[in-house]
Design a protein around this motif. Structure first.
Motif, PDB file in Angstrom:
ATOM      1  N   PHE A  31       0.865  -1.173   0.000  1.00  0.00           N
ATOM      2  CA  PHE A  31       0.000   0.000   0.000  1.00  0.00           C
ATOM      3  C   PHE A  31       0.899   1.220   0.000  1.00  0.00           C
ATOM      4  CE2 PHE A  31      -2.452  -3.355   1.952  1.00  0.00           C
ATOM      5  CZ  PHE A  31      -3.681  -3.242   1.298  1.00  0.00           C
ATOM      6  N   GLN A  32       0.470   2.262  -0.703  1.00  0.00           N
ATOM      7  CA  GLN A  32       1.283   3.470  -0.702  1.00  0.00           C
ATOM      8  C   GLN A  32       0.412   4.703  -0.848  1.00  0.00           C
ATOM      9  OE1 GLN A  32       4.098   3.431  -3.901  1.00  0.00           O
ATOM     10  NE2 GLN A  32       2.559   3.396  -5.491  1.00  0.00           N
ATOM     11  N   VAL A  33       0.943   5.790  -0.362  1.00  0.00           N
ATOM     12  CA  VAL A  33       0.315   7.093  -0.449  1.00  0.00           C
ATOM     13  C   VAL A  33       1.388   8.061  -0.928  1.00  0.00           C
ATOM     14  CG1 VAL A  33      -0.723   8.968   0.887  1.00  0.00           C
ATOM     15  CG2 VAL A  33      -1.309   6.607   1.416  1.00  0.00           C
ATOM     16  N   LYS A  83      -2.616  11.171  -2.374  1.00  0.00           N
ATOM     17  CA  LYS A  83      -3.392  10.301  -3.239  1.00  0.00           C
ATOM     18  C   LYS A  83      -3.094   8.863  -2.835  1.00  0.00           C
ATOM     19  CE  LYS A  83      -4.870   9.467  -7.858  1.00  0.00           C
ATOM     20  NZ  LYS A  83      -5.014   9.902  -9.209  1.00  0.00           N
ATOM     21  N   ALA A  84      -4.158   8.122  -2.568  1.00  0.00           N
ATOM     22  CA  ALA A  84      -4.065   6.694  -2.277  1.00  0.00           C
ATOM     23  C   ALA A  84      -4.937   5.995  -3.318  1.00  0.00           C
ATOM     24  CB  ALA A  84      -4.576   6.398  -0.873  1.00  0.00           C
ATOM     25  N   ARG A  85      -4.315   5.237  -4.183  1.00  0.00           N
ATOM     26  CA  ARG A  85      -4.999   4.672  -5.352  1.00  0.00           C
ATOM     27  C   ARG A  85      -5.677   5.813  -6.109  1.00  0.00           C
ATOM     28  NH1 ARG A  85      -8.908   0.795  -3.430  1.00  0.00           N
ATOM     29  NH2 ARG A  85      -8.718   1.689  -1.377  1.00  0.00           N
ATOM     30  N   GLN A  86      -6.974   5.778  -6.316  1.00  0.00           N
ATOM     31  CA  GLN A  86      -7.658   6.847  -7.035  1.00  0.00           C
ATOM     32  C   GLN A  86      -8.294   7.868  -6.093  1.00  0.00           C
ATOM     33  OE1 GLN A  86      -8.724   3.710  -6.752  1.00  0.00           O
ATOM     34  NE2 GLN A  86     -10.954   3.562  -6.749  1.00  0.00           N
ATOM     35  N   PHE A  87      -7.975   7.806  -4.810  1.00  0.00           N
ATOM     36  CA  PHE A  87      -8.620   8.650  -3.813  1.00  0.00           C
ATOM     37  C   PHE A  87      -7.736   9.818  -3.395  1.00  0.00           C
ATOM     38  CE2 PHE A  87     -10.089   4.278  -3.224  1.00  0.00           C
ATOM     39  CZ  PHE A  87     -11.431   4.457  -3.550  1.00  0.00           C
ATOM     40  N   LYS A  88      -8.351  10.982  -3.279  1.00  0.00           N
ATOM     41  CA  LYS A  88      -7.668  12.180  -2.806  1.00  0.00           C
ATOM     42  C   LYS A  88      -7.938  12.326  -1.313  1.00  0.00           C
ATOM     43  CE  LYS A  88      -7.921  17.196  -3.333  1.00  0.00           C
ATOM     44  NZ  LYS A  88      -8.608  18.281  -4.041  1.00  0.00           N
TER      45      LYS A  88
END
Length: 149
Positions: free
Chosen positions: A6-8, A21-26
């Motif tokens: 997992f990454q941010v 941004k985590a995956r497609q989420f802000k």
């Protein structure tokens, strides 16, 4: 199963605001006005508490299902206390992080309190976020200099 990664990633929007941004989420992280922020969103330590609650929610339902019962409703309260003196540079005595974190789970389920006690013991050991907060996790820091042409 192999490890999941997992990454941010993100960038500073101001001295108190970070946009990740985590995956497609802000994710907008900001401080309350009392700490110099604009109070646009939760601050970093509130995200930790919310992450813990969210993880406990997932694991709670998973374990209940494995134990043969369903949770009709689950309330989760998580709170922690921090002395801000180290964070703001007034002291080096206390740690910068939470002194303690209190968790309250209130499930609505058609099982005995004994079953819920056993359920809680299992949930506590299987929640990855709780594990990270309870035990030391190696954290490797690095810095790179950005050169401007």
């Amino acid at each position: 199963m192999s490890d999941l990664i997992f990454q941010v990633q993100g960038e500073s929007a101001s001295a108190t605001k970070f946009i990740a941004k985590a995956r497609q989420f802000k994710l907008v992280i900001d401080e309350p006005k009392s700490l110099g922020g604009t109070d646009e969103n939760a601050n970093p330590v509130e995200y930790i508490l919310a992450g813990l609650a969210g993880c406990l929610n997932v694991v709670s339902h998973l374990v209940a299902n494995e134990m043969g019962f369903s949770i009709k409703r689950l309330q989760i309260g998580v709170s922690g206390n921090i002395n801000p003196d180290k964070f703001i540079g007034n002291s080096t005595e206390e740690r910068a992080g939470f002194k303690s974190i209190d968790i309250k789970l209130i499930p609505e389920a058609d099982v005995s309190i004994g079953t819920l006690s056993e359920w809680l013991k299992i949930v506590q050991t299987r929640c990855p976020v709780k594990d990270n907060l309870t035990y030391k996790t190696p954290v490797k820091d690095s810095v790179e200099k950005q050169y401007v042409n």
